[in-house]
Motif scaffolding. Structure first.
Motif, PDB file in Angstrom:
ATOM      1  N   TRP A 245      34.062  26.640 -11.475  1.00  0.00           N
ATOM      2  CA  TRP A 245      32.985  27.614 -11.448  1.00  0.00           C
ATOM      3  C   TRP A 245      31.825  27.196 -12.361  1.00  0.00           C
TER       4      TRP A 245
ATOM      5  N   ALA B 166      43.928  28.869 -14.197  1.00  0.00           N
ATOM      6  CA  ALA B 166      42.747  29.508 -14.783  1.00  0.00           C
ATOM      7  C   ALA B 166      41.781  28.464 -15.334  1.00  0.00           C
TER       8      ALA B 166
ATOM      9  N   VAL C  18      40.664  33.003 -17.675  1.00  0.00           N
ATOM     10  CA  VAL C  18      39.459  32.529 -16.977  1.00  0.00           C
ATOM     11  C   VAL C  18      38.224  32.885 -17.787  1.00  0.00           C
TER      12      VAL C  18
ATOM     13  N   PHE D 193      40.069  26.670 -12.430  1.00  0.00           N
ATOM     14  CA  PHE D 193      39.017  27.487 -11.828  1.00  0.00           C
ATOM     15  C   PHE D 193      37.776  27.526 -12.707  1.00  0.00           C
ATOM     16  N   SER D 194      37.956  27.665 -14.008  1.00  0.00           N
ATOM     17  CA  SER D 194      36.799  27.728 -14.910  1.00  0.00           C
ATOM     18  C   SER D 194      35.974  26.449 -14.828  1.00  0.00           C
TER      19      SER D 194
ATOM     20  N   ALA E 268      38.126  34.067  -8.669  1.00  0.00           N
ATOM     21  CA  ALA E 268      39.234  33.581  -9.505  1.00  0.00           C
ATOM     22  C   ALA E 268      40.578  33.990  -8.918  1.00  0.00           C
TER      23      ALA E 268
END
Length: 305
Positions: free
Chosen positions: A292, A285, A242, A288-289, A270
């Motif tokens: 975000w 991961a 992440v 999620f990145s 996360a």
């Protein structure tokens, strides 16, 4: 007697033509300058050129260093014309099996690596693809990985025999230009049933050599000389990935160095993101990145307005 006395009715001729078109594979041609193809259209389909995105590098795939190094070594041997193996990558979903193929193309396309993606249901055209590769000019330095994602068969599926024959024959010389790289969530590709063992132990089988039934279920995976297993990811490895993707995306957007320390709120979110998706992986991961970083960019734009 008129020449057309025995001609078939036109509707029947149309049906016959359609039948033949569905079962006759057209001539396969390959352009060495094209980095990647995908087979589309089933048995009577064709190789469709792909506009590949080479943004993903091998350095972006973290937490799978052992698998990555073995795959790189095998691919480098292949590109040099040295003996190399077909590869079967198995294990947990989202661990980076498919991403490794894309990253290999990014790293080695300038060395002659080319990718042909083919679905499991189209494996019967592998012989024609191989013939097209063999028909390339003798001075062509390109070498082709035929990539099959999510490879698995059920007990009634006979198409796996086509793949077996190609795997047996595709390394008939050290200078062959085709290897098969496949991914699967099942190591042996064919289901292994407890009842097969029980029937043998209890004598409840009509087969003279019942153990050959079990041998058949593992014979396909045995054709792959290199097995790479991918396992569930540890929490710190997941958070490190992440951090890597957030740092990369922010640096790309801002074109400046940033602090790569993962803040506590990002770390918490996360982990929650992974929990909601049933596990930690490189794919989770990365997703999620993107969530975000996209949220950060949107917040900046909203505050500016």
């Amino acid at each position: 007697m008129p020449a057309n006395t025995y001609a078939l009715p036109e509707p029947l001729l149309n049906l016959l033509s359609q039948f033949l078109e569905e079962r006759v594979t057209p001539q396969v041609t390959i352009d060495p300058n094209q980095l990647a193809y995908r087979w589309v259209g089933g048995h009577s389909g064709h190789l469709e050129p792909l506009a590949v995105n080479l943004f993903l590098g091998l350095e972006d795939l973290l937490g799978i260093d052992t698998q990555k190094s073995k795959l790189i070594q095998n691919t480098r041997q292949f590109l040099k014309g040295y003996p190399a193996n077909h590869v079967l990558m198995t294990g947990t979903r989202g661990a980076g099996k498919s991403s490794l193929i894309r990253a290999l193309l990014q790293a080695y396309h300038s060395k002659g690596l080319r990718i042909i993606e083919i679905a499991r249901d189209d494996l019967q055209v592998l012989d024609k693809i191989r013939a097209a590769i063999n028909d390339l000019p003798a001075d062509c330095q390109c070498r082709y990985i035929v990539y099959c994602d999510d490879l698995a068969f059920n007990g009634q599926d006979e198409s796996y025999r086509t793949l077996k024959s190609v795997l047996d024959g595709a390394l008939d010389s050290e200078q062959d230009k085709l290897l098969v790289y496949a991914t699967s969530n099942r190591r042996h590709l064919l289901p292994q049933l407890m009842k097969d063992n029980v029937n043998i132990y209890n004598g409840q089988t009509d087969e003279v050599n019942p153990y050959e039934t079990i041998d058949e279920t593992v014979s396909l995976s045995d054709r792959f000389g290199l097995w790479l297993s991918f396992h569930p990811m540890k929490q710190e490895t997941y958070l490190h990935i992440v951090q890597h993707y957030l740092a990369k995306s922010r640096h790309s957007a801002q074109n400046e160095a940033i602090d790569t320390e993962l803040p506590a709120d990002v770390r918490t979110q996360a982990l929650r993101w992974a929990s909601e998706r049933g596990g930690r992986s490189g794919r989770v991961a990365y997703q999620f990145s993107r969530y975000w970083h996209g949220r950060e960019l949107l917040a900046v734009e909203d505050n500016a307005s």
